[in-house]
Design an enzyme around this catalytic site. Structure first.
Site, short mmCIF file in Angstrom:
data_model
loop_
_atom_site.label_atom_id
_atom_site.label_comp_id
_atom_site.label_asym_id
_atom_site.label_seq_id
_atom_site.Cartn_x
_atom_site.Cartn_y
_atom_site.Cartn_z
N SER A 160 1.15 -1.41 -0.06
CA SER A 160 -0.15 0.43 -0.05
C SER A 160 1.16 1.48 -0.02
CB SER A 160 -1.09 0.05 1.38
OG SER A 160 -1.95 1.00 0.74
N ASP B 203 -10.40 -5.34 -4.34
CA ASP B 203 -9.25 -4.28 -3.38
C ASP B 203 -10.82 -2.90 -2.92
OD1 ASP B 203 -7.52 -2.31 -2.16
OD2 ASP B 203 -6.18 -3.26 -2.45
N HIS C 121 -6.76 -6.25 0.19
CA HIS C 121 -6.19 -4.56 0.38
C HIS C 121 -5.08 -6.01 0.62
CE1 HIS C 121 -4.48 -0.62 -0.22
NE2 HIS C 121 -4.10 -0.88 1.34
#
Length: 183
Positions: free
Chosen positions: A73, A136, A163
């Site tokens: 991320s 996601d 995610h």
């Protein structure tokens, strides 16, 4: 040639990274396979400002040309920005994106205020692996694909990983170990 080491750069959010998502699990699995692996709590963990993370990656995590950066991320964006100006052995990107997604906190991080230097990133790495999932909830799949196209990454697409916030990530270990054995 020096031994390749792995540095895990987490997503933003704070907390103890050793107990967050799959980060500590990955460090343990790699250590069991005799891979030197670093994982540390990051400075400015909520906003994840580039101005703090990039120097920390260089000075505290010692990322260099013998380092594989595993970024999740916000950590993936940090890894990409790092590779624009530094040689690294490889990158593993998880849930990577190209814009601040309209989020004020992401905008404040500083990663998205200029174009991505895809050519520089490719030239500064021997290889790039990317993991993305169509479900996601935070990063649109179209953004993940833009990263894959820009970096020419070996892209692994899923439809059921969200995610990538589970406590284990065996697919990453398998793909990473394959690359390290080829290095």
């Amino acid at each position: 040639m020096a031994k390749v080491r792995v540095v895990i750069v987490p997503g933003n959010g704070g907390g103890d990274v050793e107990r967050s998502n799959w980060y500590g699990w990955l460090r343990k699995k790699l250590t069991e396979k005799d891979v030197d692996c670093a994982l540390k709590n990051m400075p400015d963990p909520v906003i994840a400002r580039e101005a703090k993370w990039i120097p920390f990656m260089e000075e505290q995590l010692h990322c260099d040309s013998n380092t594989v950066i595993v970024g999740h991320s916000s950590g993936a964006e940090a890894a990409l920005r790092y590779a624009e100006n530094h040689y690294v052995h490889g990158l593993v990107l998880v849930s990577a994106c190209v814009t601040d997604l309209g989020e004020a906190n992401e905008k404040a991080s500083g990663y998205y205020n200029r174009p991505w230097e895809w050519e520089q990133i490719r030239q500064h790495t021997q290889w790039i692996i990317q993991f993305g999932s169509t479900d996601d909830p935070f990063v649109p799949f179209s953004e993940q694909k833009q990263v894959a196209e820009g970096t020419a990454a070996e892209f692994h697409q899923f439809s059921d990983k969200g995610h990538f916030m589970s406590m284990a990530f065996p697919e990453l270990v398998n793909k990473l170990m394959n690359k390290l054995q080829q290095s």
